[in-house]
Design a protein around this motif. Structure first.
Motif, PDB file in Angstrom:
ATOM      1  N   ILE A 335       0.830  -1.202   0.000  1.00 12.73           N
ATOM      2  CA  ILE A 335       0.000   0.000   0.000  1.00 12.73           C
ATOM      3  C   ILE A 335       0.865   1.253   0.000  1.00 12.73           C
ATOM      4  CG2 ILE A 335      -1.617   1.370   1.364  1.00 12.73           C
ATOM      5  CD1 ILE A 335      -2.901  -0.972  -0.102  1.00 12.73           C
ATOM      6  N   LEU A 336       1.883   1.297   0.854  1.00  9.21           N
ATOM      7  CA  LEU A 336       2.750   2.467   0.922  1.00  9.21           C
ATOM      8  C   LEU A 336       3.473   2.689  -0.402  1.00  9.21           C
ATOM      9  CD1 LEU A 336       4.195   2.182   4.542  1.00  9.21           C
ATOM     10  CD2 LEU A 336       2.437   3.745   3.697  1.00  9.21           C
ATOM     11  N   GLN A 337       3.842   1.608  -1.059  1.00 12.50           N
ATOM     12  CA  GLN A 337       4.486   1.724  -2.362  1.00 12.50           C
ATOM     13  C   GLN A 337       3.509   2.285  -3.395  1.00 12.50           C
ATOM     14  OE1 GLN A 337       6.010  -1.976  -3.925  1.00 12.50           O
ATOM     15  NE2 GLN A 337       7.436  -0.938  -5.284  1.00 12.50           N
ATOM     16  N   TYR A 338       2.251   1.893  -3.291  1.00 10.87           N
ATOM     17  CA  TYR A 338       1.224   2.350  -4.229  1.00 10.87           C
ATOM     18  C   TYR A 338       0.978   3.850  -4.131  1.00 10.87           C
ATOM     19  CZ  TYR A 338      -3.468   3.044  -6.168  1.00 10.87           C
ATOM     20  OH  TYR A 338      -4.546   3.519  -6.863  1.00 10.87           O
ATOM     21  N   ILE A 339       1.055   4.393  -2.921  1.00  9.76           N
ATOM     22  CA  ILE A 339       0.695   5.800  -2.727  1.00  9.76           C
ATOM     23  C   ILE A 339       1.898   6.725  -2.560  1.00  9.76           C
ATOM     24  CG2 ILE A 339      -1.539   5.238  -1.700  1.00  9.76           C
ATOM     25  CD1 ILE A 339      -0.336   5.677   1.013  1.00  9.76           C
ATOM     26  N   GLU A 340       3.109   6.210  -2.640  1.00 11.55           N
ATOM     27  CA  GLU A 340       4.274   7.020  -2.300  1.00 11.55           C
ATOM     28  C   GLU A 340       4.499   8.193  -3.266  1.00 11.55           C
ATOM     29  OE1 GLU A 340       7.728   4.609  -2.344  1.00 11.55           O
ATOM     30  OE2 GLU A 340       7.577   4.056  -4.461  1.00 11.55           O
ATOM     31  N   ASP A 341       3.987   8.106  -4.484  1.00 10.58           N
ATOM     32  CA  ASP A 341       4.185   9.189  -5.448  1.00 10.58           C
ATOM     33  C   ASP A 341       2.990  10.135  -5.511  1.00 10.58           C
ATOM     34  OD1 ASP A 341       2.402   7.438  -6.569  1.00 10.58           O
ATOM     35  OD2 ASP A 341       3.193   7.629  -8.614  1.00 10.58           O
ATOM     36  N   ARG A 342       2.161  10.136  -4.479  1.00 15.68           N
ATOM     37  CA  ARG A 342       0.941  10.941  -4.488  1.00 15.68           C
ATOM     38  C   ARG A 342       1.013  12.152  -3.552  1.00 15.68           C
ATOM     39  NH1 ARG A 342      -4.156   8.624  -6.159  1.00 15.68           N
ATOM     40  NH2 ARG A 342      -3.905   6.610  -7.176  1.00 15.68           N
ATOM     41  N   THR A 343       2.195  12.645  -3.252  1.00 14.34           N
ATOM     42  CA  THR A 343       2.296  13.793  -2.359  1.00 14.34           C
ATOM     43  C   THR A 343       1.695  15.031  -3.016  1.00 14.34           C
ATOM     44  OG1 THR A 343       4.454  14.507  -3.174  1.00 14.34           O
ATOM     45  CG2 THR A 343       4.441  12.860  -1.407  1.00 14.34           C
ATOM     46  N   PRO A 344       1.210  15.985  -2.225  1.00 19.84           N
ATOM     47  CA  PRO A 344       0.685  17.228  -2.806  1.00 19.84           C
ATOM     48  C   PRO A 344       1.720  17.959  -3.656  1.00 19.84           C
ATOM     49  CG  PRO A 344       0.015  17.019  -0.515  1.00 19.84           C
ATOM     50  CD  PRO A 344       1.000  15.917  -0.770  1.00 19.84           C
TER      51      PRO A 344
END
Length: 356
Positions: A335-344
């Motif tokens: 999960i963390l890998q999936y969302i790691e490139d979603r920073t504001p």
């Protein structure tokens, strides 16, 4: 941000703490940019960080906000990049560009695929708004590839090169911090599954309540907590009463910080029938290893470790919730890998790059 950063203004209809408004707030905070809202809500507003410049066009009504918006935009007519969300507002600003009043560049974000969501007069009103305003827009931001396909299919007169896909941002650090706050005393020792969102038909809460009714006897100590407020509250209350679930299904109303609920729930559920992309799903994924979602938007079926159910299907949702509750989840790294490139920061940088 660096001094070469362009001047930005983010605009939304209200400062209500909904998904689209939270996206704009995250982007504005990451850019240290100004925020403008057509109407200031009395309750349930965004938690605006100190230091951000915020203006409200009206405290009375959204209509008055639209009427006074032209004057409020005086300072931002040229030399800015304006970023807005919600189709009617996007179209209004696009029309102001078409007639030459607004000369700043305009980026608009699609919060949902409204032309596939509505029918009749409401769909026609959106079609008219798109036709009048969107040809003046410089860049259209869609949340998923499927949303972009719907958009370009239904609006072939919009140049497809102006329509991009950019995933919604999520501030992992802030979510983890706010999740550490204690639950209210009434819920501290409760065993519950949790859902959150506006109480509107599109969120599928009627489906969720009926699905919970299917599994209630298997989990006699389990409650369903639904966080949010909206026009469907009376309908949901009647359904809860008809199913004799008053002690098991609780409508908690609007909750300023739902993160502690997401973290401490036995499972989190997104029951929507149709979405652009449910921002609450990302928050749930960060905080809870057991997240059930209907296949209500593009890309959800690509999320690792999620428990997927059919949209608008009571039996499918009940079966999926039951399966999730008896499974030992071990998907945190995925999960963390999936969302790691979603920073504001990545979100707004990518969009500004596409504008260039």
């Amino acid at each position: 941000m660096p001094s070469t950063q362009p001047k930005l203004l983010f605009i939304s209809i209200t400062n209500k703490a909904n998904g689209a408004e939270n996206v704009l707030l995250q982007a504005a905070h990451a850019s240290n940019a100004a925020l403008l809202f057509l109407k200031k809500v009395d309750t349930g507003g965004l938690n605006i960080p100190a230091g951000l410049h915020v203006d409200y066009v009206s405290t009375q009504s959204i209509l008055r906000g639209f009427c006074n918006l032209i004057k409020a935009l005086g300072h931002y007519r040229t030399g800015y990049i304006i970023f807005s969300t919600h189709p009617y507002l996007n179209a209004y600003l696009g029309f102001l560009k078409r007639i030459g009043y607004l000369k700043s560049k305009l980026i608009v974000r699609e919060c949902s695929s409204v032309l596939t969501r509505y029918n009749g007069l409401k769909k026609w009103s959106y079609q008219l708004a798109y036709r009048l305003g969107y040809p003046g827009v410089n860049l259209v931001v869609c949340q998923t590839a499927s949303m972009r396909r719907y958009f370009t299919h239904h609006l072939p007169y919009i140049n497809g090169r102006k329509v991009i896909v950019q995933k919604n941002p999520v501030d992992i650090e802030q979510i983890l911090i706010t999740a550490e706050i204690a639950l209210p005393a009434e819920d501290t020792h409760t065993e519950f599954i949790c859902a959150a969102g506006r109480l509107i038909p599109e969120k599928g809460f009627q489906i969720l309540i009926m699905a919970f009714n299917e599994i209630k006897n298997t989990y006699p100590n389990l409650q369903l907590l639904i966080l949010g407020e909206g026009p469907e509250q009376t309908i949901l209350e009647k359904l809860i009463s008809d199913l004799k679930l008053a002690e098991r299904v609780i409508l908690r109303g609007w909750v300023a910080n739902p993160m502690p609920y997401f973290k401490r729930a036995k499972a989190c559920v997104v029951s929507s029938i149709k979405e652009g992309f449910p921002n609450v799903l990302l928050q749930m994924l960060i905080l809870n290893p057991i997240v059930i979602s209907t296949n209500c938007a593009g890309d959800i079926d690509e999320i690792p470790g999620i428990y997927l159910a059919e949209a608008d299907n009571v039996n499918s949702l009940a079966t999926t919730i039951n399966t999730a509750l008896i499974t030992v989840a071990d998907n945190k790294d995925q999960i963390l890998q999936y969302i790691e490139d979603r920073t504001p920061e990545v979100f707004i940088k990518s969009i500004l790059s596409a504008l260039k």
